[in-house]
Design an enzyme around this catalytic site. Structure first.
Site, PDB file in Angstrom:
ATOM      1  N   THR A  20       2.673   3.116  -4.548  1.00 50.41           N
ATOM      2  CA  THR A  20       3.186   1.769  -4.823  1.00 50.41           C
ATOM      3  C   THR A  20       2.835   1.270  -6.223  1.00 50.41           C
ATOM      4  OG1 THR A  20       2.953   1.317  -2.489  1.00 50.41           O
ATOM      5  CG2 THR A  20       3.243  -0.588  -3.898  1.00 50.41           C
ATOM      6  N   HIS A  22       2.119   2.806  -8.892  1.00 49.83           N
ATOM      7  CA  HIS A  22       2.767   3.507 -10.005  1.00 49.83           C
ATOM      8  C   HIS A  22       4.267   3.184 -10.002  1.00 49.83           C
ATOM      9  CE1 HIS A  22      -0.183   6.574 -11.737  1.00 49.83           C
ATOM     10  NE2 HIS A  22      -0.882   5.735 -10.990  1.00 49.83           N
ATOM     11  N   ASP A 125       6.443   9.800 -14.627  1.00 53.15           N
ATOM     12  CA  ASP A 125       5.044   9.455 -14.407  1.00 53.15           C
ATOM     13  C   ASP A 125       4.125  10.554 -14.944  1.00 53.15           C
ATOM     14  OD1 ASP A 125       3.493   7.383 -12.358  1.00 53.15           O
ATOM     15  OD2 ASP A 125       2.433   9.281 -12.659  1.00 53.15           O
ATOM     16  N   TRP A 354       0.585  -7.390   2.854  1.00 51.66           N
ATOM     17  CA  TRP A 354       1.162  -7.491   1.507  1.00 51.66           C
ATOM     18  C   TRP A 354       1.404  -8.949   1.130  1.00 51.66           C
ATOM     19  CZ3 TRP A 354       1.574  -3.830  -2.069  1.00 51.66           C
ATOM     20  CH2 TRP A 354       2.353  -4.091  -3.197  1.00 51.66           C
ATOM     21  N   HIS A 372     -10.144  -6.024  -7.752  1.00 53.51           N
ATOM     22  CA  HIS A 372     -10.691  -4.669  -7.878  1.00 53.51           C
ATOM     23  C   HIS A 372     -10.418  -4.075  -9.268  1.00 53.51           C
ATOM     24  CE1 HIS A 372      -6.520  -3.987  -7.381  1.00 53.51           C
ATOM     25  NE2 HIS A 372      -6.598  -2.693  -7.171  1.00 53.51           N
ATOM     26  N   ALA A 395     -10.229   4.958  -8.978  1.00 52.72           N
ATOM     27  CA  ALA A 395      -9.395   5.248 -10.164  1.00 52.72           C
ATOM     28  C   ALA A 395     -10.151   4.866 -11.443  1.00 52.72           C
ATOM     29  CB  ALA A 395      -8.049   4.537 -10.052  1.00 52.72           C
TER      30      ALA A 395
HETATM   31  N1  UDP Z   1       0.602  -6.184  -5.045  1.00 47.39           N
HETATM   32  C1  UDP Z   1       1.279  -7.203  -4.448  1.00 47.39           C
HETATM   33  N2  UDP Z   1       0.845  -7.641  -3.235  1.00 47.39           N
HETATM   34  C2  UDP Z   1      -0.238  -7.115  -2.611  1.00 47.39           C
HETATM   35  C3  UDP Z   1      -0.946  -6.069  -3.235  1.00 47.39           C
HETATM   36  C4  UDP Z   1      -0.498  -5.625  -4.463  1.00 47.39           C
HETATM   37  O1  UDP Z   1       2.279  -7.710  -4.987  1.00 47.39           O
HETATM   38  O2  UDP Z   1      -0.570  -7.586  -1.529  1.00 47.39           O
HETATM   39  C5  UDP Z   1       1.082  -5.660  -6.340  1.00 47.39           C
HETATM   40  C6  UDP Z   1       0.336  -6.270  -7.498  1.00 47.39           C
HETATM   41  O3  UDP Z   1       1.013  -7.417  -7.974  1.00 47.39           O
HETATM   42  C7  UDP Z   1       0.325  -5.134  -8.504  1.00 47.39           C
HETATM   43  C8  UDP Z   1       0.314  -3.879  -7.637  1.00 47.39           C
HETATM   44  O4  UDP Z   1       0.826  -4.270  -6.379  1.00 47.39           O
HETATM   45  O5  UDP Z   1       1.493  -5.142  -9.274  1.00 47.39           O
HETATM   46  C9  UDP Z   1      -1.074  -3.312  -7.442  1.00 47.39           C
HETATM   47  O6  UDP Z   1      -1.424  -2.584  -8.546  1.00 47.39           O
HETATM   48  P1  UDP Z   1      -2.893  -2.539  -9.123  1.00 47.39           P
HETATM   49  O7  UDP Z   1      -2.843  -1.657 -10.329  1.00 47.39           O
HETATM   50  O8  UDP Z   1      -3.410  -3.903  -9.361  1.00 47.39           O
HETATM   51  O9  UDP Z   1      -3.797  -1.930  -7.988  1.00 47.39           O
HETATM   52  P2  UDP Z   1      -3.682  -0.637  -7.032  1.00 47.39           P
HETATM   53  O10 UDP Z   1      -2.697  -0.985  -5.991  1.00 47.39           O
HETATM   54  O11 UDP Z   1      -3.273   0.523  -7.892  1.00 47.39           O
HETATM   55  O12 UDP Z   1      -5.050  -0.481  -6.502  1.00 47.39           O
END
Ligand code: UDP
Length: 494
Positions: A20, A22, A125, A354, A372, A395
């Site tokens: 998601t 990426h 990617d 979400w 995080h 990460a």
């Molecule tokens: N996101 C969202 N709702 C959620 C969780 C995540 O819209 O409940 C989106 C957030 O806006 C961001 C992405 O998902 O664009 C998460 O990417 P991030 O790099 O912050 O963290 P990862 O998911 O890789 O840990």
């Protein structure tokens, strides 16, 4: 004549990785290219397309040249249930190698697609290093998408080059990351495992770096003013072209309909009820009074950590929205009671699963985050002008924390000490008192807090200017497209 016709439009294929966080920024980038008149086809599998198809449909109705091309994930060939075709929070660990196998099976089909779709360039990617060879065969540029910050990539490069972590005695002693624009310190435990000691992933990262060096250049969801020293440093040490075209979330999602559609599976989120719930609740709160607590799209905490977070939030005395995921069979009753209590006192709002993060962050009631340090979230909160409590997990989060806290001065560390894998709980449980203290510093309204907020607001202004005509990201985008067009045209020269 036919040649002229063929050459007047730039055609591209975008290939996101199957996870998601990426997919979201690369699809935003693809949409930005389409906004600038480039013909865009996004290649992905059916299940992964549901995450963004709403946005593509919206863009199509706006007349933009963009579409999705679905390739069928070979689930049965690799022994996976239908629909398990992405690396996300619910992907069982034992299934991840099979998803990689599925991708390997798809590779020749995707290679043919680049050719059949007559791509003038491809944006793929970082996890598809093979695509640089395909592009070379086809005589077209491959641009690599990085999901991280310039600082994080520079820091990882430095650790690979100089191995400073091998010069300290214990896992918790700190060392300086050499040859960076700032003096940044961290411990061995905070490094990703593949940098600490070689494993399979270390090999993969080497291949990725090699492929980056042979690519036409790389794209980052960043902007010059956010990490200019690292932007320049990175280009110098890697020796390739690179363009920051962020914040892509701000640029690609200008309307409320875009923001609401982002990341939701098509048809899944007619959840207006829930949406109105949080919105109504937020709108009833004073400006800057609410904390947004979220740990991205990939993380699950053990029950013991959820309990500490819940108590810290309750003890903090501040209002909060907490995006939370239940663990099967664990903590259900505790969290239900907690939710009931904080709803009744109007102190807190829990969103399960979400959250529409872009919409929430831009609400004036939000005063800060507990995050995080996922790179997309860092950029999104900078864009919203919000400071944060930093709680890195996996990460490159610990590197991002350095940018937020030490370089930009817009974060308060919760004091996380240990890196873990995205699909593991790890052994560290941050205690409620630590969390509460960090929140108090962030939301306390003291002098330090005010200074931090001032810096966050200034960065937000810079983010908004970056995507305007004449801004750094805008110029990067326009220049890159012009360059790609000249490359294409040069092929038609006699
Ligand atoms: N996101 C969202 N709702 C959620 C969780 C995540 O819209 O409940 C989106 C957030 O806006 C961001 C992405 O998902 O664009 C998460 O990417 P991030 O790099 O912050 O963290 P990862 O998911 O890789 O840990």
């Amino acid at each position: 004549m036919a040649m002229e016709k063929q050459s007047d439009k730039l055609k591209s294929v975008f290939l996101p990785f199957l996870s998601t966080s990426h997919i979201i920024p690369l699809v935003d980038m693809a949409r930005l290219f389409a906004l600038h008149g480039v013909d865009v086809t996004i290649v992905t599998t059916k299940h992964n397309s549901t995450i963004f198809q709403n946005s593509i449909d919206l863009d199509s109705t706006r007349g933009r040249p963009i579409r999705t091309h679905i390739v069928e994930f070979p689930a049965s060939k690799v022994g996976l249930p239908v629909g398990v075709e992405s690396f996300n929070v619910n992907t069982p660990r034992e299934m991840t190698p099979k998803i990689y196998m599925g991708l390997a099976i798809l590779q020749p089909q995707i290679e043919r697609l680049f050719e059949d779709l007559h791509a003038d360039f491809i944006v793929t990617d970082m996890f598809y290093p093979w695509s640089v060879d395909v592009a070379a065969k086809l005589g077209i540029p491959r641009i690599m998408f990085h999901g991280a910050s310039y600082l994080a990539r520079s820091a990882a490069h430095s650790v690979e080059q100089y191995a400073p972590h091998l010069k300290v005695e214990s896992d918790t002693d700190t060392f300086v990351i050499p040859d960076l624009p700032d003096r940044l310190e961290m411990s061995r435990l905070q490094l990703p495992d593949w940098l600490r000691s070689p494993n399979q992933y270390t090999e993969l990262m080497k291949v990725i770096k090699e492929s980056e060096k042979r690519s036409y250049g790389s794209l980052f969801n960043s902007f010059y003013e956010l990490e200019s020293d690292y932007y320049d440093h990175y280009k110098r040490v890697i020796g390739t072209k690179s363009w920051g075209i962020g914040p892509v979330s701000l640029w690609a999602n200008q309307d409320a309909s875009d923001k609401a559609a982002r990341g939701y599976a098509k048809g899944e989120k007619e959840g207006k009820e829930e949406e109105e719930g949080w919105l109504k609740w937020l709108n009833s709160k004073p400006d800057g009074s609410v904390l947004y607590v979220s740990f991205g799209s990939m993380n699950k905490f053990p029950y013991s950590q959820l309990v500490e977070i819940a108590h810290a939030l309750e003890d903090s005395g501040h209002c909060f929205i907490w995006v939370v995921r239940k663990n099967d069979g664990e903590g259900g009753v505790f969290l239900e009671e907690f939710e009931k209590r904080v709803r009744e006192s109007e102190r807190g709002y829990l969103i399960w699963g979400w959250a529409p993060q872009l919409l929430i962050l831009e609400n004036p009631a939000i005063g800060g985050l507990v995050s995080h340090c996922g790179w997309n979230t860092v950029v999104e909160s900078v864009n919203a002008g919000l400071p944060m409590v930093t709680w890195p997990l996996f990460a490159e989060h610990f590197f991002n924390e350095k940018l937020v806290v030490d370089v930009l001065g817009i974060g308060v560390p919760v004091g996380a000490k240990e890196w873990r894998n995205w699909n593991e709980f790890g052994s560290e449980v941050v205690k409620r008192e630590e969390i509460r203290k960090a929140i108090a510093l962030l939301m306390g309204g003291g002098e330090e807090d005010a200074a931090m907020r001032g810096r966050a607001k200034a960065l937000s202004g810079a983010a908004k200017r970056a995507i305007q005509p004449g801004g750094s990201s805008y110029n990067n985008m326009v220049e890159l497209i012009q360059e790609l067009m000249s490359l294409k045209l040069s092929k038609f020269q006699p």
